[in-house]
Design a protein around this motif. Structure first.
Motif, PDB file in Angstrom:
ATOM      1  N   VAL A  25      26.239   0.933 -39.342  1.00  0.00           N
ATOM      2  CA  VAL A  25      27.645   0.976 -38.887  1.00  0.00           C
ATOM      3  C   VAL A  25      28.020   2.426 -38.562  1.00  0.00           C
ATOM      4  CG1 VAL A  25      30.057   0.571 -39.566  1.00  0.00           C
ATOM      5  CG2 VAL A  25      28.303  -1.146 -40.098  1.00  0.00           C
ATOM      6  N   TYR A  26      27.555   3.369 -39.403  1.00  0.00           N
ATOM      7  CA  TYR A  26      27.788   4.790 -39.077  1.00  0.00           C
ATOM      8  C   TYR A  26      27.183   5.122 -37.717  1.00  0.00           C
ATOM      9  CZ  TYR A  26      29.391   6.283 -43.774  1.00  0.00           C
ATOM     10  OH  TYR A  26      30.100   6.474 -44.916  1.00  0.00           O
ATOM     11  N   GLN A  27      25.969   4.612 -37.469  1.00  0.00           N
ATOM     12  CA  GLN A  27      25.318   4.897 -36.172  1.00  0.00           C
ATOM     13  C   GLN A  27      26.141   4.319 -35.024  1.00  0.00           C
ATOM     14  OE1 GLN A  27      21.409   3.230 -36.597  1.00  0.00           O
ATOM     15  NE2 GLN A  27      20.804   4.715 -38.148  1.00  0.00           N
ATOM     16  N   ALA A  28      26.665   3.110 -35.257  1.00  0.00           N
ATOM     17  CA  ALA A  28      27.464   2.460 -34.211  1.00  0.00           C
ATOM     18  C   ALA A  28      28.721   3.277 -33.907  1.00  0.00           C
ATOM     19  CB  ALA A  28      27.841   1.047 -34.646  1.00  0.00           C
ATOM     20  N   LEU A  29      29.347   3.807 -34.962  1.00  0.00           N
ATOM     21  CA  LEU A  29      30.579   4.584 -34.778  1.00  0.00           C
ATOM     22  C   LEU A  29      30.328   5.839 -33.926  1.00  0.00           C
ATOM     23  CD1 LEU A  29      31.925   4.319 -38.422  1.00  0.00           C
ATOM     24  CD2 LEU A  29      33.074   3.386 -36.414  1.00  0.00           C
ATOM     25  N   ALA A  30      29.096   6.343 -33.989  1.00  0.00           N
ATOM     26  CA  ALA A  30      28.777   7.591 -33.280  1.00  0.00           C
ATOM     27  C   ALA A  30      28.304   7.362 -31.843  1.00  0.00           C
ATOM     28  CB  ALA A  30      27.705   8.350 -34.069  1.00  0.00           C
ATOM     29  N   LYS A  31      28.304   6.112 -31.397  1.00  0.00           N
ATOM     30  CA  LYS A  31      27.871   5.843 -30.011  1.00  0.00           C
ATOM     31  C   LYS A  31      28.897   6.416 -29.017  1.00  0.00           C
ATOM     32  CE  LYS A  31      24.588   2.233 -30.345  1.00  0.00           C
ATOM     33  NZ  LYS A  31      23.455   3.152 -30.198  1.00  0.00           N
ATOM     34  N   PRO A  32      28.473   6.690 -27.784  1.00  0.00           N
ATOM     35  CA  PRO A  32      29.401   7.292 -26.815  1.00  0.00           C
ATOM     36  C   PRO A  32      30.619   6.403 -26.561  1.00  0.00           C
ATOM     37  CG  PRO A  32      27.161   7.195 -25.932  1.00  0.00           C
ATOM     38  CD  PRO A  32      27.139   6.456 -27.223  1.00  0.00           C
ATOM     39  N   THR A  33      31.763   7.030 -26.525  1.00  0.00           N
ATOM     40  CA  THR A  33      33.003   6.311 -26.202  1.00  0.00           C
ATOM     41  C   THR A  33      32.985   5.962 -24.719  1.00  0.00           C
ATOM     42  OG1 THR A  33      34.136   7.565 -27.901  1.00  0.00           O
ATOM     43  CG2 THR A  33      35.525   6.522 -26.232  1.00  0.00           C
ATOM     44  N   ILE A  34      33.253   4.691 -24.414  1.00  0.00           N
ATOM     45  CA  ILE A  34      33.373   4.302 -22.995  1.00  0.00           C
ATOM     46  C   ILE A  34      34.805   3.803 -22.766  1.00  0.00           C
ATOM     47  CG2 ILE A  34      30.905   3.827 -22.662  1.00  0.00           C
ATOM     48  CD1 ILE A  34      31.463   0.843 -22.997  1.00  0.00           C
ATOM     49  N   GLY A  35      35.105   3.451 -21.552  1.00  0.00           N
ATOM     50  CA  GLY A  35      36.479   3.032 -21.235  1.00  0.00           C
ATOM     51  C   GLY A  35      36.816   1.682 -21.862  1.00  0.00           C
ATOM     52  N   HIS A  36      38.072   1.500 -22.218  1.00  0.00           N
ATOM     53  CA  HIS A  36      38.446   0.253 -22.900  1.00  0.00           C
ATOM     54  C   HIS A  36      38.581  -0.925 -21.936  1.00  0.00           C
ATOM     55  CE1 HIS A  36      42.871   0.458 -21.977  1.00  0.00           C
ATOM     56  NE2 HIS A  36      42.436   1.631 -21.577  1.00  0.00           N
ATOM     57  N   LEU A  37      38.446  -0.643 -20.631  1.00  0.00           N
ATOM     58  CA  LEU A  37      38.429  -1.751 -19.666  1.00  0.00           C
ATOM     59  C   LEU A  37      37.070  -1.837 -18.949  1.00  0.00           C
ATOM     60  CD1 LEU A  37      42.051  -1.332 -18.223  1.00  0.00           C
ATOM     61  CD2 LEU A  37      41.234  -3.189 -19.670  1.00  0.00           C
ATOM     62  N   ASP A  38      36.115  -1.038 -19.404  1.00  0.00           N
ATOM     63  CA  ASP A  38      34.748  -1.072 -18.854  1.00  0.00           C
ATOM     64  C   ASP A  38      34.158  -2.465 -19.134  1.00  0.00           C
ATOM     65  OD1 ASP A  38      31.895  -0.867 -18.728  1.00  0.00           O
ATOM     66  OD2 ASP A  38      32.000   1.296 -19.071  1.00  0.00           O
ATOM     67  N   PRO A  39      33.576  -3.121 -18.114  1.00  0.00           N
ATOM     68  CA  PRO A  39      33.016  -4.463 -18.349  1.00  0.00           C
ATOM     69  C   PRO A  39      32.025  -4.497 -19.524  1.00  0.00           C
ATOM     70  CG  PRO A  39      32.999  -3.937 -16.013  1.00  0.00           C
ATOM     71  CD  PRO A  39      33.467  -2.694 -16.713  1.00  0.00           C
ATOM     72  N   ALA A  40      31.289  -3.390 -19.722  1.00  0.00           N
ATOM     73  CA  ALA A  40      30.343  -3.359 -20.858  1.00  0.00           C
ATOM     74  C   ALA A  40      31.099  -3.438 -22.180  1.00  0.00           C
ATOM     75  CB  ALA A  40      29.511  -2.078 -20.794  1.00  0.00           C
ATOM     76  N   PHE A  41      32.277  -2.820 -22.202  1.00  0.00           N
ATOM     77  CA  PHE A  41      33.073  -2.868 -23.429  1.00  0.00           C
ATOM     78  C   PHE A  41      33.688  -4.250 -23.618  1.00  0.00           C
ATOM     79  CE2 PHE A  41      36.775  -2.023 -26.144  1.00  0.00           C
ATOM     80  CZ  PHE A  41      36.070  -1.581 -27.250  1.00  0.00           C
ATOM     81  N   ILE A  42      34.102  -4.843 -22.524  1.00  0.00           N
ATOM     82  CA  ILE A  42      34.716  -6.184 -22.614  1.00  0.00           C
ATOM     83  C   ILE A  42      33.686  -7.204 -23.127  1.00  0.00           C
ATOM     84  CG2 ILE A  42      35.698  -8.057 -21.183  1.00  0.00           C
ATOM     85  CD1 ILE A  42      37.286  -5.723 -19.812  1.00  0.00           C
TER      86      ILE A  42
END
Ligand code: PLP
Length: 369
Positions: A25-42
């Motif tokens: 979970v710590y590793q996940a938190l450190a992943k690059p921030t992407i846009g909140h409407l980026d299809p990958a994020f959706i």
């Protein structure tokens, strides 16, 4: 310039929450921030909803994490479901039942409470009597009362509420991921939780789930939801449908965190996760009893993830807690309200619920005593 963060040490979190965070979970938190409407994020958001449905055992479409801690989840349920003048019943046997009554009262509801001694569970027969007297718009109860370590009999209360027209609201902040939370079987209309207990994630998100009946109530209110930030009629437009509309900037990295924590829980398997908590709890109780301690709660009502132990005469409880923290990097919790100074609250939640931690804690406690 000195950076204070350099002084932060890994602590074994055995209090009432937060619990220890899973390394991935710590590793996940450190992943690059992407846009909140980026299809990958959706795509990540959509899977979070599915993971939550599996964990909560529900088909409820409106099952999403709210931005904020468990109290934001509590507030979301009340602000969307309660209107001024609604009759609300809150079952109280600890701090978090009291908080629910406070939140409902601030919204102008007529709040009735049914109170039970702290350290004992809600008694369904008394709830039944109350429900025979009056019809409520909403009935609220805490599943796992973190202030005492009591597991309330939600199955039995649910059977009583099913006979009424009331909405049924259950706080699952401490129970989710540690004992079964069966939203559809309970026919619960709204539940909320938090990330920092049995999900092994830092605090910051509050998963909620609303039944169709709760969604209908929310969408057909007489008045607007009085809190803009927690208004689900708008938040759903970000979490559902083909065109996702901006509401507030989603806490991207926290959502990576909950994604990973749910992934871990579901990959381990719910039965395995629950039995790991139970095993750690039994080992802890055995160790405490062998040191002469007495548990606060009767065995049949004990939560596995929150263990309240009575402080024997002559022990300076605050000093030992401080010694555990400073000399052994282990945190446990103090009592709250009427139980302040009388109990310790020892959490075995999420990633903390492992036998090596019970052993480490027991050895540390022995040396402090
Ligand atoms: C049962 C219960 N409900 C609600 C809350 C409130 O959650 P938070 O402190 O994350 O706002 C807590 C926190 O400990 C809790 O244990």
């Amino acid at each position: 310039m000195k950076n204070q963060l350099a002084t932060v040490k890994e602590t074994l979190l055995m209090g009432p929450g937060p619990s220890s965070v899973h390394p991935t979970v710590y590793q996940a938190l450190a992943k690059p921030t992407i846009g909140h409407l980026d299809p990958a994020f959706i795509a990540i958001m959509d899977e979070i909803k599915e993971f939550l449905q599996q964990l909560m055992q529900t088909g409820n479409r409106l099952t999403v994490p709210i931005s904020g801690t468990g109290s934001a989840g509590m507030e979301t349920c009340f602000v969307n479901l309660v209107e001024p003048g609604d009759d609300v019943l809150v079952l109280i046997n600890g701090v978090f039942g009291m908080r629910m009554a406070d939140v409902a009262g601030r919204l102008g509801a007529n709040v009735d409470t049914l109170e039970f001694e702290w350290g004992t569970p809600v008694v369904p027969a008394r709830v039944k009597e109350k429900l025979n007297e009056k019809t409520y718009a909403l009935i609220a109860v805490v599943h796992a009362e973190t202030s005492t370590g009591v597991c309330n009999p939600i199955d039995e209360v649910a059977e009583l509420v099913k006979e009424t027209s009331s909405l049924f609201l259950v706080d699952t902040v401490t129970s989710l991921g540690g004992i079964p939370v069966t939203v559809d079987a309970w026919q619960a209309d709204a539940v909320y939780s938090g990330t920092q207990k049995c999900l092994s994630c830092p605090p910051g998100l509050a998963p909620i789930s609303f039944s169709d009946k709760a969604v209908e109530k929310t969408m057909n209110r007489r008045n607007k939801v009085p809190n803009w930030y927690l208004d689900l009629t708008m938040i759903v437009n970000y979490w559902e449908g083909n065109t996702r509309a901006y509401h507030h900037t989603a806490p991207i990295n926290m959502l990576y965190g909950i994604y990973e924590s749910l992934y871990c829980v579901l990959s381990e398997g719910l039965d395995n996760v629950y039995s790991r908590h139970q095993k750690a709890h039994l080992a802890l109780v055995e160790a405490l009893e062998s040191l002469g301690f007495e548990m606060l709660v009767a065995p049949e009502f004990r939560l596995p993830m929150l263990n309240s132990v009575k402080i024997p005469e002559g022990i300076d409880e605050a000093k030992i807690r401080m010694q555990l923290l400073q000399e052994h990097q282990i945190e446990i919790g103090a009592g709250l309200g009427p139980l302040a100074g009388k109990i310790w609250r020892i959490g075995v939640m999420g990633h903390t619920a492992r036998m090596e931690n019970i052993e480490q804690f027991t050895n540390a406690l022995k040396s402090c005593l």
